[in-house]
Design an enzyme around this catalytic site. Structure first.
Site, PDB file in Angstrom:
ATOM      1  N   SER A 146       0.840  -1.189   0.000  1.00  0.00           N
ATOM      2  CA  SER A 146       0.000   0.000   0.000  1.00  0.00           C
ATOM      3  C   SER A 146       0.884   1.251   0.000  1.00  0.00           C
ATOM      4  CB  SER A 146      -0.969  -0.044   1.183  1.00  0.00           C
ATOM      5  OG  SER A 146      -1.958   0.931   1.077  1.00  0.00           O
ATOM      6  N   ASP A 317      -8.297  -5.775  -6.244  1.00  0.00           N
ATOM      7  CA  ASP A 317      -7.904  -4.527  -5.583  1.00  0.00           C
ATOM      8  C   ASP A 317      -8.249  -3.346  -6.480  1.00  0.00           C
ATOM      9  OD1 ASP A 317      -6.714  -2.458  -4.209  1.00  0.00           O
ATOM     10  OD2 ASP A 317      -4.683  -3.293  -4.264  1.00  0.00           O
ATOM     11  N   HIS A 350      -8.035  -4.815  -1.498  1.00  0.00           N
ATOM     12  CA  HIS A 350      -6.719  -4.231  -1.247  1.00  0.00           C
ATOM     13  C   HIS A 350      -5.981  -4.918  -0.106  1.00  0.00           C
ATOM     14  CE1 HIS A 350      -3.546  -1.307  -1.197  1.00  0.00           C
ATOM     15  NE2 HIS A 350      -3.844  -0.906   0.034  1.00  0.00           N
TER      16      HIS A 350
END
Length: 400
Positions: A146, A317, A350
């Site tokens: 991330s 994602d 995600h």
């Protein structure tokens, strides 16, 4: 395995914005033994901490749990019997490093909104300063997911001679406009909470409702549509579930749904451990990040890096899509970097990089040991730039 968890004072630190604080403190953990060429820096995500693995967790700590315990540790993908692992809580956070809730040594009061704006570049320079303090001049690898993956990219950009391998996971060179919009709404939820008080709330009630709403919005961003449907459907919550927010009069007629209860519960736990100002600061740092800043392109920004790269993405994602990861891999290919883009077929969303260790661990382990020739590392290059089977278009989460 040797484990250390420490906080170190690094003295005066100038942020990218030009402001300086008199003493930057960084909370960090190390795992394993340093042997000169085996250091691996793990970069945490938005609300993570230095507690990357359970072996290093303070027994009496209320900080974030060991967020990558399935990946980091003896015999695991990032094997702490082979590598010297370092994880640093970034400046601006609230888990031991200097940030808005930290006391200003010149006043003794929390910095609050007087803390300098932070950037991903600041995180990278703070980590470099800490590594110098630890006597680690060179990194075998930098790994992160991330916004931690953005931190990884910044290492390749700013310190290309200091790292051999990079692993940005579920990341990209920048956020797209939809994610920027959602982050903006999340920040507005905090700043419109009556208790926010311009960021000076430490002597009174904290803006917990605003922070809880911001976290709920963020949490929705981390799921895919299909994973939410599969996990919650349209079920009503159990009778024991208590509403975390006031309900409108009509709402008493309708069910309190399981998905609402889940988000409310997790948000209420989050506000017990996180600081609202830090959430504002860290999301700003993520939103502001642009790999190409100061350069003509992403490839130009990464041109000096001559190591190996493993880019990883997940098909479900929509926060950082496989298309964005493929664009990043293409930029690395332009520089003749040995790179593989490993696409994991997952509809979780995600957070798959945190909750699906069986998909993440093998390619990371093989890449660290053998480079892109590792048996578990695949290079998926046929990712379309528009809507494809790999990543649903962003509006799939919100479509009827």
């Amino acid at each position: 395995m040797t484990v250390d968890h420490e906080t170190v004072s690094l003295g005066a630190f100038e942020f990218q914005c030009g402001e300086t604080i008199p003493d930057l403190e960084l909370a960090y953990e190390t795992y394993g033994e340093f042997e000169g060429d085996n250091a691996v820096l793990v970069c945490h995500a938005l609300t993570g901490s230095a507690h990357v693995a359970s072996q290093g967790r303070f027994e009496d700590s209320d900080q974030a749990y060991a967020w990558w315990d399935d990946i980091v540790g003896p015999g695991k993908a990032i094997d702490t019997t082979e590598y010297f692992v370092v994880c640093v809580n970034v400046p601006g956070s609230c888990y031991g490093s200097s940030g808005p809730p930290s006391p200003n040594p010149e006043t003794g009061e929390p910095y609050g909104p007087e803390f300098p704006p932070v950037t991903v570049a600041d995180w990278t320079e703070a980590q470099r300063t800490l590594l110098d303090e630890l006597g680690v001049p060179h990194l075998y690898a930098v790994v992160g997911g991330s916004v931690g993956g953005m931190n990884v990219l910044e290492w390749a950009k700013r310190h290309p001679d200091h790292v051999e391998k990079i692993v940005p996971i579920a990341a990209a060179g920048r956020l797209d406009s939809q994610c920027l919009a959602l982050d903006g709404i999340a920040r507005r939820a905090i700043t419109t909470d009556p208790n926010w008080n311009g960021g000076d709330y430490y002597d009174g009630d904290h803006p917990d409702e605003g922070l809880a709403l911001a976290r709920e919005l963020g949490h929705v961003m981390y799921f895919s549509k299909s994973s939410m449907d599969r996990r919650f459907g349209r079920r009503a919550a159990t009778r024991e579930a208590e509403r975390a927010f006031p309900v409108d009069p009509a709402g008493r007629f309708f069910p309190y749904r399981d998905v609402e209860s889940y988000l409310d519960y997790n948000a209420s736990k989050f506000v017990e451990r996180f600081d609202a100002n830090s959430y504002l600061y860290l999301t700003r740092a993520m939103d502001n990040y642009d790999l190409a800043s100061g350069f003509e392109s992403d490839a130009d920004a990464l041109a000096a890096f001559d190591g190996d790269a493993l880019v990883m993405s997940f098909t479900g994602d929509w926060h950082f899509t496989t298309q964005q990861s493929e664009a990043l891999a293409d930029a690395l290919r332009e520089t003749d970097t040995d790179v593989a883009h490993h696409v994991v077929d997952s509809d979780y969303g995600h957070d798959a990089f945190l909750v699906e260790p069986d998909s993440v661990g093998p390619p990371v382990s093989d890449f660290l040991a053998e480079g892109i020739g590792g048996n578990a590392v695949s290079d998926t290059v046929e990712v379309e730039t528009e809507e494809s089977d790999f990543a649903p278009v962003h509006n799939s989460l919100f479509s009827q």
